[in-house]
Design a protein around this motif. Structure first.
Motif, PDB file in Angstrom:
ATOM      1  N   ALA A   1       0.823  -1.204   0.000  1.00 46.74           N
ATOM      2  CA  ALA A   1       0.000   0.000   0.000  1.00 46.74           C
ATOM      3  C   ALA A   1       0.862   1.261   0.000  1.00 46.74           C
ATOM      4  CB  ALA A   1      -0.938  -0.008   1.198  1.00 46.74           C
ATOM      5  N   ILE A   2       1.936   1.240   0.766  1.00 47.48           N
ATOM      6  CA  ILE A   2       2.852   2.395   0.763  1.00 47.48           C
ATOM      7  C   ILE A   2       3.420   2.615  -0.633  1.00 47.48           C
ATOM      8  CG2 ILE A   2       5.084   3.233   1.590  1.00 47.48           C
ATOM      9  CD1 ILE A   2       4.467   1.774   4.243  1.00 47.48           C
ATOM     10  N   ALA A   3       3.953   1.551  -1.228  1.00 44.16           N
ATOM     11  CA  ALA A   3       4.589   1.677  -2.546  1.00 44.16           C
ATOM     12  C   ALA A   3       3.590   2.120  -3.610  1.00 44.16           C
ATOM     13  CB  ALA A   3       5.238   0.352  -2.931  1.00 44.16           C
ATOM     14  N   LEU A   4       2.390   1.532  -3.599  1.00 44.22           N
ATOM     15  CA  LEU A   4       1.384   1.887  -4.602  1.00 44.22           C
ATOM     16  C   LEU A   4       0.872   3.313  -4.404  1.00 44.22           C
ATOM     17  CD1 LEU A   4      -0.640  -1.446  -4.820  1.00 44.22           C
ATOM     18  CD2 LEU A   4       0.591  -0.348  -6.698  1.00 44.22           C
ATOM     19  N   ALA A   5       0.693   3.703  -3.139  1.00 42.16           N
ATOM     20  CA  ALA A   5       0.211   5.056  -2.874  1.00 42.16           C
ATOM     21  C   ALA A   5       1.223   6.102  -3.346  1.00 42.16           C
ATOM     22  CB  ALA A   5      -0.079   5.224  -1.386  1.00 42.16           C
ATOM     23  N   LYS A   6       2.508   5.830  -3.103  1.00 41.34           N
ATOM     24  CA  LYS A   6       3.526   6.752  -3.595  1.00 41.34           C
ATOM     25  C   LYS A   6       3.546   6.797  -5.114  1.00 41.34           C
ATOM     26  CE  LYS A   6       6.240   8.911  -2.088  1.00 41.34           C
ATOM     27  NZ  LYS A   6       6.184  10.401  -1.882  1.00 41.34           N
TER      28      LYS A   6
ATOM     29  N   ALA B   1       9.335   0.319   6.157  1.00 39.34           N
ATOM     30  CA  ALA B   1       8.335   1.248   5.627  1.00 39.34           C
ATOM     31  C   ALA B   1       8.995   2.396   4.879  1.00 39.34           C
ATOM     32  CB  ALA B   1       7.468   1.780   6.764  1.00 39.34           C
ATOM     33  N   ARG B   2      10.112   2.861   5.385  1.00 38.04           N
ATOM     34  CA  ARG B   2      10.842   3.953   4.725  1.00 38.04           C
ATOM     35  C   ARG B   2      11.346   3.508   3.354  1.00 38.04           C
ATOM     36  NH1 ARG B   2      13.767   4.822   8.619  1.00 38.04           N
ATOM     37  NH2 ARG B   2      12.573   6.512   9.538  1.00 38.04           N
ATOM     38  N   GLN B   3      11.867   2.295   3.288  1.00 39.34           N
ATOM     39  CA  GLN B   3      12.352   1.781   2.008  1.00 39.34           C
ATOM     40  C   GLN B   3      11.215   1.596   1.010  1.00 39.34           C
ATOM     41  OE1 GLN B   3      14.738  -1.727   2.641  1.00 39.34           O
ATOM     42  NE2 GLN B   3      16.208  -0.665   3.947  1.00 39.34           N
TER      43      GLN B   3
ATOM     44  N   ILE C   1       6.581   8.472   9.196  1.00 36.12           N
ATOM     45  CA  ILE C   1       6.431   7.218   9.930  1.00 36.12           C
ATOM     46  C   ILE C   1       6.147   7.534  11.397  1.00 36.12           C
ATOM     47  CG2 ILE C   1       7.560   5.077  10.629  1.00 36.12           C
ATOM     48  CD1 ILE C   1       9.274   5.369   8.045  1.00 36.12           C
ATOM     49  N   ILE C   2       5.099   6.908  11.929  1.00 37.62           N
ATOM     50  CA  ILE C   2       4.684   7.120  13.314  1.00 37.62           C
ATOM     51  C   ILE C   2       4.791   5.803  14.064  1.00 37.62           C
ATOM     52  CG2 ILE C   2       2.724   7.693  14.811  1.00 37.62           C
ATOM     53  CD1 ILE C   2       1.672   9.448  12.461  1.00 37.62           C
ATOM     54  N   ASN C   3       5.485   5.820  15.182  1.00 31.06           N
ATOM     55  CA  ASN C   3       5.539   4.653  16.060  1.00 31.06           C
ATOM     56  C   ASN C   3       4.321   4.717  16.974  1.00 31.06           C
ATOM     57  OD1 ASN C   3       6.027   2.815  18.212  1.00 31.06           O
ATOM     58  ND2 ASN C   3       8.237   2.925  17.843  1.00 31.06           N
ATOM     59  N   TYR C   4       3.337   3.862  16.704  1.00 32.15           N
ATOM     60  CA  TYR C   4       2.074   3.963  17.436  1.00 32.15           C
ATOM     61  C   TYR C   4       2.203   3.548  18.901  1.00 32.15           C
ATOM     62  CZ  TYR C   4       1.586  -1.107  16.671  1.00 32.15           C
ATOM     63  OH  TYR C   4       1.780  -2.478  16.652  1.00 32.15           O
ATOM     64  N   ARG C   5       3.288   2.872  19.244  1.00 33.11           N
ATOM     65  CA  ARG C   5       3.497   2.498  20.645  1.00 33.11           C
ATOM     66  C   ARG C   5       4.070   3.648  21.473  1.00 33.11           C
ATOM     67  NH1 ARG C   5       6.004  -3.671  20.109  1.00 33.11           N
ATOM     68  NH2 ARG C   5       4.029  -4.689  19.533  1.00 33.11           N
TER      69      ARG C   5
END
Length: 254
Positions: free
Chosen positions: A167-172, A191-193, A199-203
């Protein structure tokens, strides 16, 4: 040819056996593919474990996705397709597309409707191709089923998962501005790659506050979501009115 069949449900070591099957011949609108890599997805695990209901009657060849080379074509399919490298998807669905079928990709050769094959470009391995079906098509549907996403804010939850990375790659690729959530630094790097802008660390961070900090207070357009029960509680705080939540996974077998 060698084929894996499911002989029951439960532990993997007790659920499969390898048998000899006749090489299948393609019918009208079908092709025969020699499989070089068979992809395994959570849905395959759920079928094997029993979490997705009983097995169909007869021999069940597992796995939805795979990749290989077209070796024969049926009536209505151009012979020029013989020799093509392809990835295949949704192979073991029933005729209605809604339930588990009998034909999967865990075999040396399979027959599949030509509509469920896609050209695998040179330079992309069969193993990579076998990973595209469920994750990539789920991501594509979640992102683009209702139109273009160019210049829109998209949040991908679980950005280090198989669907999340796609999803990340396609959205970009489609021109969106992409935020994603992860649970740690190693997943953040994945995720960065893949191309995530933020990028958010949800924890460690409050998700609504972190999203709005990224967008300078602008509510986002779309959430591609893997954990709806977790996301829905606060989504109204950072998703615009009329925005979209595209949810693709659940632990509820119903």
């Amino acid at each position: 040819m060698k084929t894996v069949i499911a002989i029951g449900q439960g532990a993997a070591k007790d659920s499969f056996r390898m048998v000899d099957h006749p090489i299948p011949e393609p019918g009208t609108g079908e092709v025969r593919v020699r499989i070089y890599a068979s992809g395994i997805n959570p849905s395959d695990y759920k079928v094997r474990s029993g979490a997705q209901g009983p097995l169909p009657e007869g021999d069940v060849i597992p796995h939805s996705d795979g990749a290989g080379i077209i070796e024969a074509v049926g009536a209505g399919v151009a012979s020029s397709r013989i020799g093509e490298r392809v990835w295949v998807f949704n192979v073991n669905r029933s005729a209605d597309g809604m339930t588990q079928g009998n034909r999967g990709t865990a075999a040396e050769q399979i027959v599949v409707d030509v509509a469920y094959t896609a050209l695998l470009p040179d330079g992309i391995s069969f193993e990579q191709g076998a990973c595209l079906g469920v994750p990539a098509m789920t991501a594509h549907r979640a992102l683009m089923a209702d139109g273009p996403i160019k210049d829109k804010w998209v949040l991908v939850t679980g950005g280090a998962g198989a669907v999340g990375l796609c999803a990340i790659a396609l959205a970009k690729w489609a021109g969106a501005r992409v935020i994603t959530t992860v649970s740690g630094p190693e997943k953040a790097e994945h995720a960065r790659q893949a191309g995530a802008d933020h990028i958010i660390n949800y924890r460690e961070e409050n998700l609504p506050e972190a999203v709005l900090a990224v967008t300078n207070g602008t509510k986002i357009d779309r959430i591609v979501d893997v954990a709806l029960s977790d996301t829905m509680q606060d989504a109204h705080l950072y998703l615009r009115q009329g925005g979209v939540i595209a949810h693709y996974a659940t632990t509820n077998p119903a």
